[in-house]
Design a protein around this motif. Structure first.
Motif, short mmCIF file in Angstrom:
data_model
loop_
_atom_site.label_atom_id
_atom_site.label_comp_id
_atom_site.label_asym_id
_atom_site.label_seq_id
_atom_site.Cartn_x
_atom_site.Cartn_y
_atom_site.Cartn_z
N GLY A 120 2.10 -9.99 7.96
CA GLY A 120 1.86 -9.18 6.77
C GLY A 120 2.41 -7.78 6.86
O GLY A 120 2.36 -7.03 5.88
N ASP A 180 3.15 -9.48 -7.01
CA ASP A 180 3.86 -8.47 -6.21
C ASP A 180 2.85 -7.46 -5.69
O ASP A 180 2.78 -6.33 -6.16
N PRO A 181 2.07 -7.83 -4.69
CA PRO A 181 1.00 -6.93 -4.24
C PRO A 181 1.57 -5.64 -3.65
O PRO A 181 2.63 -5.64 -3.02
N VAL A 182 0.86 -4.56 -3.88
CA VAL A 182 1.33 -3.26 -3.38
C VAL A 182 1.06 -3.19 -1.88
O VAL A 182 0.25 -3.94 -1.33
N PRO A 183 1.74 -2.26 -1.18
CA PRO A 183 1.48 -2.08 0.25
C PRO A 183 -0.01 -1.84 0.51
O PRO A 183 -0.67 -1.13 -0.24
N TYR A 240 1.38 -1.41 7.60
CA TYR A 240 0.02 -0.87 7.71
C TYR A 240 -0.38 -0.67 9.16
O TYR A 240 -1.54 -0.36 9.45
N PRO A 262 6.88 -8.11 1.27
CA PRO A 262 7.03 -9.44 0.65
C PRO A 262 8.38 -9.65 0.01
O PRO A 262 8.80 -10.79 -0.20
N GLN A 263 9.08 -8.55 -0.29
CA GLN A 263 10.42 -8.67 -0.91
C GLN A 263 11.50 -9.03 0.12
O GLN A 263 12.61 -9.41 -0.26
N ASN A 271 -1.28 -6.58 0.46
CA ASN A 271 -0.42 -7.76 0.44
C ASN A 271 -0.84 -8.85 1.42
O ASN A 271 -0.27 -9.93 1.39
N ASP A 272 -1.82 -8.61 2.26
CA ASP A 272 -2.06 -9.52 3.38
C ASP A 272 -3.51 -9.37 3.85
O ASP A 272 -4.11 -8.30 3.72
N ASN A 324 7.53 1.19 3.72
CA ASN A 324 6.26 1.50 3.08
C ASN A 324 5.25 0.35 3.14
O ASN A 324 4.09 0.55 2.78
N TYR A 325 5.67 -0.85 3.57
CA TYR A 325 4.70 -1.94 3.65
C TYR A 325 4.02 -2.03 5.02
O TYR A 325 3.22 -2.93 5.26
#
Lengths: 127, 279
Positions: free
Chosen positions: B165, A81-84, B227, B169-170, A87-88, B224-225
């Motif tokens: 990305g 479960d990589p953090v923001p 970037y 991921p959830q 993750n990529d 929050n994911y």
């Protein structure tokens, strides 16, 4: 058991029998130098199959392009479960934790393949 | 089952070109105009237009910008290079809102849409009921070479790869991959052309002080994911607008309305309640 030392050596077994990956990568040919911190590997890729994964160090490596990743960031990338921000691959690029060098055409023309492949490493976490 | 969404075409002149603009709508009530992200189209708002709790109170409208989705580029496109600019984008939104008879709409946009709502609030605030910026930031620096998005020797798959990305991921896998499909369907050079606005032309930092939130409220929702439009950028933007309200959405990314609609609506509903309370 997968160790930090053998991490990328495990990639051919994870990747080459995946039919979806084979389709995404079917036109991909490249020699990719992967550096994670001070560790290095060379991936010889032909038609989307990783024909050889060799462990460095390499004295005078010849490669199509290189992927250089911050070691701590890559450890976080590998978490289930990589953090923001971790993750990529492009998230690592965004945070200046992944650098690309060389002929990047194979990387961008097969970006989804490379993202899939590196995400595969989460299936074989480091012990 | 047939959905309640209705799609039609609007013939309109935009920036000196005759355009046939595809739009969809559902519901009745307060006009809620939804603006899609760069390189995608109005399908991203499917879950909003299909939500009976929302459409009971809002006339939800989304359109495909020219060059996107079912809105073709203007005649002669083959001899031109598509580059979205701030003035063209703001003019297009206001012209389409007027042509569709949207009276003081609430404008909700995501990414480039979340950027342009800041310009709309600054320049046309009195004509709007408010703006909702999703993944909204006043400025984003470029972190990769945008030329990779428009090359004959690189398939449009790269557009999906670039943004994959940006989602949490959830978020459900099928929703994430539909979002990517929209990106992979984008016409040649369109995503890159939109990013001309996002990364080159559309720096809104100098305009934020013009926004009067007593006239045009600004609500910001940021996953929050993301970037691209980062939390830091959204926070800096909200801090520069007196009265702006920012909510951070955990476990969502750059495409909240399409990558995980059900989770997104938990954050959107309180904002829509505030819109209704203001009348």
């Amino acid at each position: 058991m997968v160790t930090q030392d053998s991490l990328l050596l495990n990639l051919p077994a994870l990747v080459n029998d995946d039919r979806a990956l084979a389709r995404w990568g079917r036109y991909l040919d490249a020699d990719v130098l992967v550096e994670i911190g001070a560790d290095s590997w060379m991936l010889h890729i032909h038609q989307g199959k990783i024909l050889e994964a060799r462990r460095g160090p390499f004295r005078m490596p010849s490669f199509t392009f290189a992927i250089r990743i911050d070691a701590d960031a890559f450890t976080e990338f590998l978490r289930p479960d990589p953090v923001p921000g971790r993750n990529d691959l492009m998230a690592l690029v965004r945070h200046r934790l992944l650098r690309l060098e060389g002929d990047l055409h194979p990387f961008f023309s097969h970006l989804i393949w490379f993202k899939f492949v590196f995400a595969k490493l989460r299936e074989a976490p480091i012990t | 089952m047939i959905e309640n969404i209705v799609g039609r075409y609007l013939h309109i002149e935009l920036n000196g070109h005759r355009q046939r603009v595809y739009f969809e709508e559902a519901g009745q009530g307060i006009p809620l105009l939804c603006l899609h992200t760069a390189g995608s189209d109005g399908r991203q708002f499917r879950a909003i237009l299909n939500d009976p709790d929302i459409t009971a109170h809002f006339r939800c409208v989304t359109f495909d910008m020219p060059w996107h989705g079912k809105s073709s580029p203007p005649a002669g496109w083959q001899n031109s290079e598509y580059k979205l600019t701030t003035d063209a984008y703001t003019g297009m939104v206001m012209a389409i809102a007027a042509a569709l008879g949207l009276d003081r709409p609430v404008v909700m946009g995501c990414s480039i849409g979340g950027r342009i709502v800041l310009d709309l609030a600054a320049e046309h605030g009195a004509k709007l009921r408010g703006v909702i910026g999703l993944q909204s930031s006043a400025y984003t620096d470029s972190y990769y070479d945008l030329e990779w998005l428009h090359r004959p020797d690189v398939n449009g798959e790269v557009c999906g790869g670039i943004v994959s990305g940006l989602m949490a991921p959830q978020s459900p896998e099928h929703e994430r991959w539909e979002t990517l499909w929209h990106y992979m369907q984008s016409g040649p050079g369109v995503f890159r052309g939109d990013l001309n606005f996002y990364a080159v032309d559309g720096d809104m930092r100098g305009k934020l002080a013009k926004i009067d939130t007593s006239v045009c409220p600004v609500w910001m929702l940021t996953g929050n994911y993301d970037y691209s439009a980062t939390l830091e950028a959204s926070r800096a933007t909200a801090a520069a607008i007196a009265g702006a309200e920012l909510t951070i959405m955990e476990q969502l990314g750059h495409f909240p309305m399409s990558e995980n609609p059900e989770r997104f609506k938990r954050f959107l509903r309180p904002v829509l309640e505030k819109v209704r309370a203001r009348g």
